[in-house]
Enzyme design. Structure first.
Site, PDB file in Angstrom:
ATOM      1  N   CYS A  44     -47.942   9.666  92.609  1.00 20.21           N
ATOM      2  CA  CYS A  44     -49.307   9.154  92.746  1.00 20.21           C
ATOM      3  C   CYS A  44     -49.703   8.295  91.536  1.00 20.21           C
ATOM      4  O   CYS A  44     -50.413   7.299  91.671  1.00 20.21           O
ATOM      5  CB  CYS A  44     -50.292  10.305  92.882  1.00 20.21           C
ATOM      6  N   ASP A 135     -65.718  -4.490 111.315  1.00 25.47           N
ATOM      7  CA  ASP A 135     -66.469  -3.822 112.384  1.00 25.47           C
ATOM      8  C   ASP A 135     -66.444  -2.303 112.241  1.00 25.47           C
ATOM      9  O   ASP A 135     -66.941  -1.589 113.119  1.00 25.47           O
ATOM     10  CB  ASP A 135     -65.935  -4.236 113.757  1.00 25.47           C
TER      11      ASP A 135
END
Length: 219
Positions: A44, A135
């Site tokens: 990570c 959207d």
């Protein structure tokens, strides 16, 4: 689990940049949300640094970036110092890391990795990638196991394809990169293709079916 085309959950959460309400945070931009199994983990740390270095590329594409990790904001802030040191970064960290210590988001978004657990037995999240359009609908999701780091150059390539094909009647073939030839959609009739893509070519194949039609990338 969220399906492609679903409106992405308008979650509220704390982050290293303060409280975030997802839809308001994104505004009219695209968004990428990528999850991490835990803070202070090696893979990570490389991923967060890679994305930080690539932020100009995301910004150029009108994309806002968020990371999620199943630890607290306080942990995230401490971890960022390690990320910056390991990846030779300076200045303010360029995107927020969302806190999900109770794994509420991980469950809602279907990100739990059943094979990976913490030392105390808590489930870890997989390495999920979600791309959300202006959207607010889910355009792409990819799940990686916790043990496999992501290739963010591929994710940039996917964003280029999603943005192009959201507006133009084309599809992008295997290995496509921005500027390469595209494929005319099968739903476009031959007459429409001549008008819309005057430079397109029909590739002859043994079946005799004229379904492979290539065209320069539309602008």
């Amino acid at each position: 689990m969220i399906n492609l085309g679903d409106v992405f959950p308008n979650f509220s959460a704390d982050s290293t940049d303060g409280p975030i309400k997802l839809h308001s945070y994104l505004g009219d931009k695209w968004g990428i949300i990528f999850s991490h199994p835990s803070d202070y983990t090696p893979v990570c740390t490389t991923e967060l640094g890679t994305v930080a270095k690539m932020m100009p590329e995301f910004t150029k594409r009108n994309v806002k970036v968020m990371a999620i990790s199943c630890d607290s904001v306080e942990d995230h802030l401490g971890w960022i110092k390690d990320v910056q040191a390991y990846n030779n970064l300076t200045g303010d960290f360029p995107y927020p890391i969302i806190a999900d210590p109770d794994r509420d988001l991980a469950v809602t978004l279907g990100m739990i990795d059943p094979d990976e657990k913490t030392a105390s037995g808590m489930p870890l999240t997989c390495r999920a990638v979600f791309i959300v359009g202006p959207d607010k609908k889910l355009k792409l999701s990819i799940l990686y196991p916790a043990t496999t780091g992501r290739n963010f150059n591929e994710i940039l390539r996917v964003i280029d394809s999603l943005q192009l094909t959201s507006d133009k009647k084309v599809a992008t073939p295997s290995g496509w990169c921005n500027g390469d030839n595209c494929m005319v959609l099968p739903s476009i009739s031959p007459d429409e293709a001549k008008k819309m893509f005057p430079e397109h070519k029909v590739v002859q194949v043994p079946s005799g079916k004229e379904y492979i039609r290539t065209t320069p990338q539309p602008q």
